[in-house]
Design an enzyme around this catalytic site. Structure first.
Site, PDB file in Angstrom:
ATOM      1  N   HIS A 177       0.803  -1.199   0.245  1.00 63.27           N
ATOM      2  CA  HIS A 177      -0.056   0.007  -0.154  1.00 63.27           C
ATOM      3  C   HIS A 177       0.803   1.286   0.039  1.00 63.27           C
ATOM      4  O   HIS A 177       0.269   2.221  -0.027  1.00 63.27           O
ATOM      5  CB  HIS A 177      -1.082   0.106   1.156  1.00 63.27           C
ATOM      6  CG  HIS A 177      -0.532   0.317   2.473  1.00 63.27           C
ATOM      7  ND1 HIS A 177      -0.392  -0.602   3.578  1.00 63.27           N
ATOM      8  CD2 HIS A 177       0.127   1.420   3.047  1.00 63.27           C
ATOM      9  CE1 HIS A 177       0.145  -0.009   4.720  1.00 63.27           C
ATOM     10  NE2 HIS A 177       0.247   1.170   4.357  1.00 63.27           N
ATOM     11  N   ASP A 232      -0.192  -7.682   1.765  1.00 64.61           N
ATOM     12  CA  ASP A 232       0.178  -6.342   1.545  1.00 64.61           C
ATOM     13  C   ASP A 232       1.729  -5.956   1.639  1.00 64.61           C
ATOM     14  O   ASP A 232       2.525  -5.550   2.789  1.00 64.61           O
ATOM     15  CB  ASP A 232      -0.271  -5.375   2.697  1.00 64.61           C
ATOM     16  CG  ASP A 232      -0.298  -3.872   2.678  1.00 64.61           C
ATOM     17  OD1 ASP A 232       0.216  -3.557   1.746  1.00 64.61           O
ATOM     18  OD2 ASP A 232      -0.644  -3.177   3.805  1.00 64.61           O
ATOM     19  N   GLY A 257       2.755   6.327   9.182  1.00 67.35           N
ATOM     20  CA  GLY A 257       4.314   6.769   8.874  1.00 67.35           C
ATOM     21  C   GLY A 257       4.855   5.599   9.255  1.00 67.35           C
ATOM     22  O   GLY A 257       6.352   5.553   8.556  1.00 67.35           O
ATOM     23  N   SER A 259       4.192   2.409   8.317  1.00 68.65           N
ATOM     24  CA  SER A 259       3.685   1.351   7.285  1.00 68.65           C
ATOM     25  C   SER A 259       4.956   0.675   6.597  1.00 68.65           C
ATOM     26  O   SER A 259       5.718   1.519   6.354  1.00 68.65           O
ATOM     27  CB  SER A 259       2.706   1.932   6.346  1.00 68.65           C
ATOM     28  OG  SER A 259       1.454   2.053   6.979  1.00 68.65           O
ATOM     29  N   GLY A 260       4.929  -0.468   6.350  1.00 70.13           N
ATOM     30  CA  GLY A 260       6.219  -0.810   5.457  1.00 70.13           C
ATOM     31  C   GLY A 260       7.197  -1.173   6.235  1.00 70.13           C
ATOM     32  O   GLY A 260       8.042  -1.981   5.805  1.00 70.13           O
TER      33      GLY A 260
END
Ligand SMILES: *[C@@H]1O[C@H](CO)[C@@H](O)[C@H](O)[C@H]1NC(C)=O
Ligand SMILES: *[C@@H]1O[C@H](CO)[C@@H](O)[C@H](O)[C@H]1NC(C)=O
Length: 274
Positions: A77, A124, A225, A227-228
């Site tokens: 995402h 994801d 912030g 995410s990932g």
């Protein structure tokens, strides 16, 4: 009212957090609930950037991890589309502060998991290939991936790090030092139950699938912030990345946060990285 706010939003909104330096009086207390990270503790942690014309700079949008000297693992995402141009991204490695005068690395290729579902956030995960091999050091090195057979639970020592918000409306402040928080893994049943209980409206229920993993307790976990970024656990004398920050309801972490389970994407990762 329960509303699903994807940490995905972080991606789109963190440049805004960046550009508008709204000084907050709240005492910074976490990534949520965490503390500042010394250099070299998480040498695989990277910051993914896109260019903001508003800020005239490459702003942080998401976290990621080095899993090979040539490859970064992040959340799908954060990229949005398989057609995304690798040239619009940069990666910062080997640094606990954002926006130091530092050379950012270029990306040559983006691969989004073929089963990624943008709506329910299954698989994801995305891979980014760097244009050049990384020179590894005490501050830059790949994290280990789990074995097919390895399992992790609430007894494992797991940590999360990121440059995301400290609280729902409190962005990280200069000098933008990386935060870390110890984050317990939740068993699947409890996670599903927690989400079901909170969501009276079945149609809005967040489904927790096998390729997802829950972690975090109230007041400790990821925010916009983050995410990932990687969730890592200490096992067999090394740090192993078990999850990728995917989504959550808000930054209070009243409900556990949802991560992509790395083990579920191992075959796909190994198909691209030998
Ligand atoms: C990244 O790409 C830009 C644009 O092509 C180039 O100017 C820059 O030198 C590259 N940086 C690195 C570290 O290769
Ligand atoms: C949760 O489900 C996954 C995938 O089916 C399974 O491998 C794992 O052992 C379960 N973990 C826990 C802690 O319940």
């Amino acid at each position: 009212m329960f509303r699903l706010l994807l940490l995905a939003l972080s991606c789109l909104e963190s440049p805004v957090f960046m550009a508008s330096v709204s000084v907050s009086r709240s005492k910074p207390v976490g990534i949520v609930g965490g503390h500042r990270t010394p250099p070299g503790r998480w040498p695989w942690q990277v910051s993914l950037r896109t260019y903001s014309y508003e800020a005239s700079s490459w702003v942080h949008i998401c976290g990621g991890s080095i899993i090979h000297p040539r490859w970064i693992l992040t959340a799908a995402h954060c990229i949005q589309s398989q057609d995304a141009d690798p040239a619009v991204y940069r990666v910062q490695v080997g640094e606990v502060y954002l926006y130091k005068e530092q050379e950012l690395l270029n990306i040559s290729r983006i691969i989004i998991h073929p089963d990624y579902n943008d709506v329910i956030k299954r698989f994801d995960v995305a891979l980014m290939q760097l244009t050049a091999l990384l020179v590894t050091s005490t501050r830059v090195s790949p994290v280990s991936l789990p074995k097919d057979s390895s399992t992790f639970d609430s007894t494992d020592q797991c940590w999360l790090a990121g440059w995301g918000n400290l609280l729902q409306h409190v962005p990280l402040q200069p000098p933008y030092q990386l935060y870390e928080v110890k984050t317990p893994i939740l068993d699947n049943k409890s996670c599903k139950r927690a989400y079901r209980k909170k969501t009276s409206d079945e149609r809005k229920a967040v489904a927790i699938f096998e390729d997802m993993l829950c972690a975090g307790t109230s007041g400790r976990g990821p925010c916009f912030g983050d995410s990932g970024g990687p969730l890592v656990c200490w096992k067999s004398n090394k740090w192993i990345q078990v999850g990728v920050v995917s989504m959550g309801t808000d930054c209070s972490n009243d409900l556990p946060s949802v991560f992509s389970r790395v083990r579920s994407s191992l075959a796909w990762i190994h198909q691209h990285i030998q």
